[in-house]
Write an enzyme that holds these catalytic residues in place. Sequence first.
Site, mmCIF file in Angstrom:
data_model
loop_
_atom_site.group_PDB
_atom_site.id
_atom_site.type_symbol
_atom_site.label_atom_id
_atom_site.label_comp_id
_atom_site.label_asym_id
_atom_site.label_seq_id
_atom_site.Cartn_x
_atom_site.Cartn_y
_atom_site.Cartn_z
ATOM 1 N N GLU A 45 18.776 2.598 3.580
ATOM 2 C CA GLU A 45 20.177 2.174 3.689
ATOM 3 C C GLU A 45 20.404 0.843 2.963
ATOM 4 O O GLU A 45 21.433 0.642 2.312
ATOM 5 C CB GLU A 45 20.575 2.051 5.169
ATOM 6 C CG GLU A 45 20.682 3.399 5.849
ATOM 7 C CD GLU A 45 20.898 3.307 7.353
ATOM 8 O OE1 GLU A 45 21.536 4.197 7.906
ATOM 9 O OE2 GLU A 45 20.411 2.330 7.984
ATOM 10 N N ASP A 50 24.592 1.380 5.672
ATOM 11 C CA ASP A 50 24.910 2.376 6.691
ATOM 12 C C ASP A 50 26.347 2.882 6.482
ATOM 13 O O ASP A 50 26.609 4.082 6.492
ATOM 14 C CB ASP A 50 24.728 1.694 8.053
ATOM 15 C CG ASP A 50 25.011 2.620 9.207
ATOM 16 O OD1 ASP A 50 26.202 2.830 9.507
ATOM 17 O OD2 ASP A 50 24.050 3.136 9.800
ATOM 18 N N GLU A 89 21.251 -3.502 5.246
ATOM 19 C CA GLU A 89 21.195 -2.244 5.978
ATOM 20 C C GLU A 89 22.533 -1.981 6.682
ATOM 21 O O GLU A 89 23.041 -0.864 6.680
ATOM 22 C CB GLU A 89 20.058 -2.277 7.012
ATOM 23 C CG GLU A 89 19.892 -0.967 7.752
ATOM 24 C CD GLU A 89 19.526 -1.151 9.208
ATOM 25 O OE1 GLU A 89 18.961 -2.195 9.571
ATOM 26 O OE2 GLU A 89 19.819 -0.234 9.990
ATOM 27 N N ASP A 106 15.849 2.508 7.373
ATOM 28 C CA ASP A 106 16.629 1.262 7.270
ATOM 29 C C ASP A 106 16.539 0.677 5.863
ATOM 30 O O ASP A 106 17.536 0.206 5.306
ATOM 31 C CB ASP A 106 16.136 0.223 8.286
ATOM 32 C CG ASP A 106 16.552 0.575 9.714
ATOM 33 O OD1 ASP A 106 17.369 1.508 9.883
ATOM 34 O OD2 ASP A 106 16.059 -0.082 10.655
HETATM 35 MN MN MN Z 1 19.753 2.013 10.075
#
Ligand code: MN
Length: 258
Positions: free
Chosen positions: A149, A77, A73, A146
């Site tokens: 990502e 991101d 994650e 999350d």
């Molecule tokens: Mn996140």
Amino acid sequence: MPQWAPSMLFICIAPKSEAVSLFGAVHIRKELKMNNAEKNIGYTFKNVKLLETALTHSSYANECRKESNERLEFLGDSVLSIIISDYLFKHLKNINEGWLSKYRATLVCEQSLNEVAKKINLSSLIRLGKGEELTGGRKRASIVSDAFEAVIAAIYIDAGMEFVRKWVIDLMRDAIDIVVSGHGYADYKTMLQEVFQTGTTGKVTYRIVSETGQDHNKTFEVEVLVDDMPKARGVGHSKKEAEQNAAHAVLKAIGKVL
Ligand code: MN
């Protein structure tokens, strides 16, 4: 360990059971689940472990001693951020960095990613711990975004930047179009106020120029003024719609929206 009920043991042993015939059925089921995930995602992994990790929430990782998706994650991101920044930078040549950041923030926020993730049915693919499952974690935007990502990072590692860029843009094109055309932002009136209002100057006001038609089908024409200077006019079937259109006309003229 009372919370390690037999059913839990079964679930947690499954991933290690590849050589054990007793768990053959579980193994096949797990493979099917990953095949299913790959189908939804639209990409077949060379290293399917990356996908498994991307779909592993920390609650499942803790219960089953697996690696969670948190490190992926972290990477995803940044990968997402560069993809979106690059796209906005190249496609919105007249928009300044302040607005570019706002657009990016709108696109990569939890709610937006949660919506995009629905297109690949991501929430159903996430491996959640029991407690998290019971308290509705599967529906939580933070958990889904999350995981989204993390999946971006997994694809990035497995297939490279150009592939993941195309994958993200294809999936997010609608969202990007909405944000870029101004609709994703609060509204044009608010946006206009933010553009002009600095302390005591830049006061934005609206005045009705005309009101025509029958009661059930009225047309309003509204003029927007900044510090009492007329800037543009807008037409609409309500006062509010006409004001929004007038605000949009000003924003368009100064290159803030397309
Ligand atoms: Mn996140």
